[in-house]
Design a protein around this motif. Structure first.
Motif, PDB file in Angstrom:
ATOM      1  N   LEU A  53       1.016  -1.202  -0.059  1.00 25.08           N
ATOM      2  CA  LEU A  53      -0.054   0.055   0.024  1.00 25.08           C
ATOM      3  C   LEU A  53       0.985   1.196  -0.011  1.00 25.08           C
ATOM      4  CD1 LEU A  53      -2.797   1.400   0.432  1.00 25.08           C
ATOM      5  CD2 LEU A  53      -2.631   1.195   2.580  1.00 25.08           C
ATOM      6  N   LEU A  54       2.004   1.535   0.885  1.00 26.76           N
ATOM      7  CA  LEU A  54       2.689   2.712   1.154  1.00 26.76           C
ATOM      8  C   LEU A  54       3.365   2.676  -0.464  1.00 26.76           C
ATOM      9  CD1 LEU A  54       4.100   2.505   4.729  1.00 26.76           C
ATOM     10  CD2 LEU A  54       2.325   3.970   3.693  1.00 26.76           C
ATOM     11  N   TRP A  55       3.908   1.820  -1.024  1.00 26.84           N
ATOM     12  CA  TRP A  55       4.576   1.812  -2.413  1.00 26.84           C
ATOM     13  C   TRP A  55       3.417   2.285  -3.400  1.00 26.84           C
ATOM     14  CZ3 TRP A  55       9.565   2.807  -3.437  1.00 26.84           C
ATOM     15  CH2 TRP A  55      10.356   2.480  -2.495  1.00 26.84           C
ATOM     16  N   GLN A  56       2.136   1.820  -3.387  1.00 27.45           N
ATOM     17  CA  GLN A  56       1.237   2.103  -4.260  1.00 27.45           C
ATOM     18  C   GLN A  56       0.928   3.699  -4.162  1.00 27.45           C
ATOM     19  OE1 GLN A  56      -1.983  -0.542  -3.443  1.00 27.45           O
ATOM     20  NE2 GLN A  56      -0.722  -2.291  -4.341  1.00 27.45           N
ATOM     21  N   VAL A  57       0.608   4.073  -3.033  1.00 30.93           N
ATOM     22  CA  VAL A  57       0.024   5.507  -2.685  1.00 30.93           C
ATOM     23  C   VAL A  57       0.953   6.341  -3.034  1.00 30.93           C
ATOM     24  CG1 VAL A  57      -1.814   4.562  -1.518  1.00 30.93           C
ATOM     25  CG2 VAL A  57       0.040   5.294  -0.267  1.00 30.93           C
ATOM     26  N   ASN A  58       2.265   6.075  -2.744  1.00 27.74           N
ATOM     27  CA  ASN A  58       3.472   7.303  -2.856  1.00 27.74           C
ATOM     28  C   ASN A  58       3.100   8.456  -1.980  1.00 27.74           C
ATOM     29  OD1 ASN A  58       5.904   7.819  -3.659  1.00 27.74           O
ATOM     30  ND2 ASN A  58       5.328   8.805  -5.409  1.00 27.74           N
ATOM     31  N   GLU A  59       2.329   8.308  -0.924  1.00 30.05           N
ATOM     32  CA  GLU A  59       2.102   9.452   0.021  1.00 30.05           C
ATOM     33  C   GLU A  59       2.089   9.014   1.349  1.00 30.05           C
ATOM     34  OE1 GLU A  59      -2.160  10.839   0.107  1.00 30.05           O
ATOM     35  OE2 GLU A  59      -2.371   9.214  -1.225  1.00 30.05           O
ATOM     36  N   HIS A  60       2.171   9.951   2.489  1.00 27.77           N
ATOM     37  CA  HIS A  60       2.287   9.597   3.729  1.00 27.77           C
ATOM     38  C   HIS A  60       1.019   9.417   4.433  1.00 27.77           C
ATOM     39  CE1 HIS A  60       5.917  12.220   2.717  1.00 27.77           C
ATOM     40  NE2 HIS A  60       6.567  11.253   3.636  1.00 27.77           N
ATOM     41  N   LEU A  61       0.745   8.302   5.138  1.00 33.60           N
ATOM     42  CA  LEU A  61      -0.722   8.005   5.600  1.00 33.60           C
ATOM     43  C   LEU A  61      -0.538   7.666   7.037  1.00 33.60           C
ATOM     44  CD1 LEU A  61      -1.506   5.456   2.907  1.00 33.60           C
ATOM     45  CD2 LEU A  61      -2.360   7.810   3.045  1.00 33.60           C
ATOM     46  N   SER A  62      -1.532   8.075   7.864  1.00 31.25           N
ATOM     47  CA  SER A  62      -1.717   7.706   9.142  1.00 31.25           C
ATOM     48  C   SER A  62      -2.155   6.086   9.280  1.00 31.25           C
ATOM     49  CB  SER A  62      -2.524   8.303   9.856  1.00 31.25           C
ATOM     50  OG  SER A  62      -4.148   8.087   9.431  1.00 31.25           O
ATOM     51  N   ALA A  63      -1.864   5.532  10.607  1.00 24.48           N
ATOM     52  CA  ALA A  63      -2.135   4.062  10.681  1.00 24.48           C
ATOM     53  C   ALA A  63      -3.617   3.981  10.549  1.00 24.48           C
ATOM     54  CB  ALA A  63      -1.733   3.770  12.234  1.00 24.48           C
ATOM     55  N   ARG A  64      -4.324   4.780  10.999  1.00 19.89           N
ATOM     56  CA  ARG A  64      -5.882   4.680  10.703  1.00 19.89           C
ATOM     57  C   ARG A  64      -6.144   4.850   9.158  1.00 19.89           C
ATOM     58  NH1 ARG A  64     -10.607   3.334  13.115  1.00 19.89           N
ATOM     59  NH2 ARG A  64     -12.185   3.460  11.368  1.00 19.89           N
ATOM     60  N   CYS A  89      -0.126  13.286  15.257  1.00 19.12           N
ATOM     61  CA  CYS A  89      -0.347  12.138  14.876  1.00 19.12           C
ATOM     62  C   CYS A  89       1.056  11.588  13.900  1.00 19.12           C
ATOM     63  CB  CYS A  89      -1.468  11.731  13.863  1.00 19.12           C
ATOM     64  SG  CYS A  89      -1.494  12.209  12.091  1.00 19.12           S
ATOM     65  N   ARG A  90       1.301  10.419  13.771  1.00 20.59           N
ATOM     66  CA  ARG A  90       2.161   9.709  12.949  1.00 20.59           C
ATOM     67  C   ARG A  90       1.721   9.579  11.493  1.00 20.59           C
ATOM     68  NH1 ARG A  90       5.246   5.710  17.303  1.00 20.59           N
ATOM     69  NH2 ARG A  90       6.099   7.121  18.441  1.00 20.59           N
ATOM     70  N   LEU A  91       2.683   9.593  10.582  1.00 21.07           N
ATOM     71  CA  LEU A  91       2.335   9.341   9.253  1.00 21.07           C
ATOM     72  C   LEU A  91       3.616   8.674   8.833  1.00 21.07           C
ATOM     73  CD1 LEU A  91       1.257  12.986   7.856  1.00 21.07           C
ATOM     74  CD2 LEU A  91      -0.055  11.013   8.624  1.00 21.07           C
ATOM     75  N   TYR A  92       3.340   7.715   8.012  1.00 24.75           N
ATOM     76  CA  TYR A  92       4.068   6.635   7.478  1.00 24.75           C
ATOM     77  C   TYR A  92       4.093   6.619   5.961  1.00 24.75           C
ATOM     78  CZ  TYR A  92       3.522   4.755  12.164  1.00 24.75           C
ATOM     79  OH  TYR A  92       3.410   4.768  13.432  1.00 24.75           O
ATOM     80  N   GLY A  93       5.224   6.603   5.372  1.00 25.53           N
ATOM     81  CA  GLY A  93       5.756   6.784   3.958  1.00 25.53           C
ATOM     82  C   GLY A  93       6.820   5.819   3.655  1.00 25.53           C
ATOM     83  N   HIS A  94       6.783   5.441   2.451  1.00 24.85           N
ATOM     84  CA  HIS A  94       7.727   4.369   2.180  1.00 24.85           C
ATOM     85  C   HIS A  94       9.409   4.748   1.809  1.00 24.85           C
ATOM     86  CE1 HIS A  94       7.290   6.299  -2.208  1.00 24.85           C
ATOM     87  NE2 HIS A  94       8.042   5.611  -2.292  1.00 24.85           N
ATOM     88  N   ASN A  95       9.524   6.338   1.668  1.00 25.43           N
ATOM     89  CA  ASN A  95      10.773   6.750   1.594  1.00 25.43           C
ATOM     90  C   ASN A  95      11.461   6.908   2.729  1.00 25.43           C
ATOM     91  OD1 ASN A  95      13.198   7.876   0.809  1.00 25.43           O
ATOM     92  ND2 ASN A  95      11.989   9.656  -0.283  1.00 25.43           N
ATOM     93  N   SER A  96      12.564   5.846   2.918  1.00 27.40           N
ATOM     94  CA  SER A  96      13.073   5.869   4.125  1.00 27.40           C
ATOM     95  C   SER A  96      14.725   6.587   4.072  1.00 27.40           C
ATOM     96  CB  SER A  96      13.467   4.407   4.639  1.00 27.40           C
ATOM     97  OG  SER A  96      14.088   3.617   3.648  1.00 27.40           O
ATOM     98  N   GLU A  97      15.037   6.653   2.878  1.00 24.58           N
ATOM     99  CA  GLU A  97      16.310   7.549   2.489  1.00 24.58           C
ATOM    100  C   GLU A  97      16.213   8.739   3.195  1.00 24.58           C
ATOM    101  OE1 GLU A  97      18.523   6.841  -1.526  1.00 24.58           O
ATOM    102  OE2 GLU A  97      16.347   6.633  -1.909  1.00 24.58           O
ATOM    103  N   MET A  98      17.394   9.346   3.576  1.00 24.26           N
ATOM    104  CA  MET A  98      17.441  10.865   4.021  1.00 24.26           C
ATOM    105  C   MET A  98      16.952  11.701   2.823  1.00 24.26           C
ATOM    106  SD  MET A  98      18.015  12.719   6.417  1.00 24.26           S
ATOM    107  CE  MET A  98      18.963  11.588   7.532  1.00 24.26           C
TER     108      MET A  98
END
Length: 152
Positions: free
Chosen positions: A38-49, A88-97
């Motif tokens: 999902l994180l790689w598909q949407v390419n945006e920052h999402l909350s856990a909810r 809140c916390r947001l999650y995204g696929h980009n873990s590089e600096m």
């Protein structure tokens, strides 16, 4: 918590993220794969909810607790990004600096790669006495500002 220093290539794809999980000895469960996909598909920052809601809308069977536990495990191992935003916390696929552009009117966060001139880095080091090894910048602005609309 000690994290072993592992010399690895950056995570630039879903496959890289899955490989990193396996390299770290993390089980790639069905739920973990759902979250990464999902994180790689949407390419945006999402909350856990939002992640929970979107996965369930897609017919993926995953519980709240599983989403939170997997996000914690993945972000702790730097496989995904976790940022604090508006309480809140947001999650995204980009873990590089990288840095972020925060759109104040749409509440979206965009990833950008910005390199500061060496003179600015030296100025910060001189002012603080700290040798800079890495940095991120947060930009804030309006996507739908009158200035932007004039250009369209």
């Amino acid at each position: 918590m000690y994290k072993p220093a592992i010399s690895t290539k950056p995570i630039r794809s879903l496959e890289d993220a899955l490989d990193r999980c396996q390299m770290l000895g993390m089980r790639v469960s069905r739920q973990r794969r759902f979250i990464l996909e999902l994180l790689w598909q949407v390419n945006e920052h999402l909350s856990a909810r939002e992640i929970y809601d979107r996965l369930n809308q897609q017919g993926k069977d995953i519980g709240h607790t599983s989403v939170y536990q997997n996000l914690e495990a993945l972000s702790t191992q730097d496989i995904i990004e976790c940022i604090e935003h508006c309480n809140c916390r947001l999650y995204g696929h980009n873990s590089e600096m990288h840095s972020h552009v925060n759109s104040l009117d749409t509440n979206k966060i965009l990833d950008v790669h910005v390199e500061l001139p060496e003179s600015v880095i030296r100025q910060v080091e001189t002012q603080t006495g700290i040798s800079i090894s890495n940095y991120t910048i947060n930009f804030y602005g309006y996507q739908n500002s009158p200035d932007n609309q004039d250009n369209h």
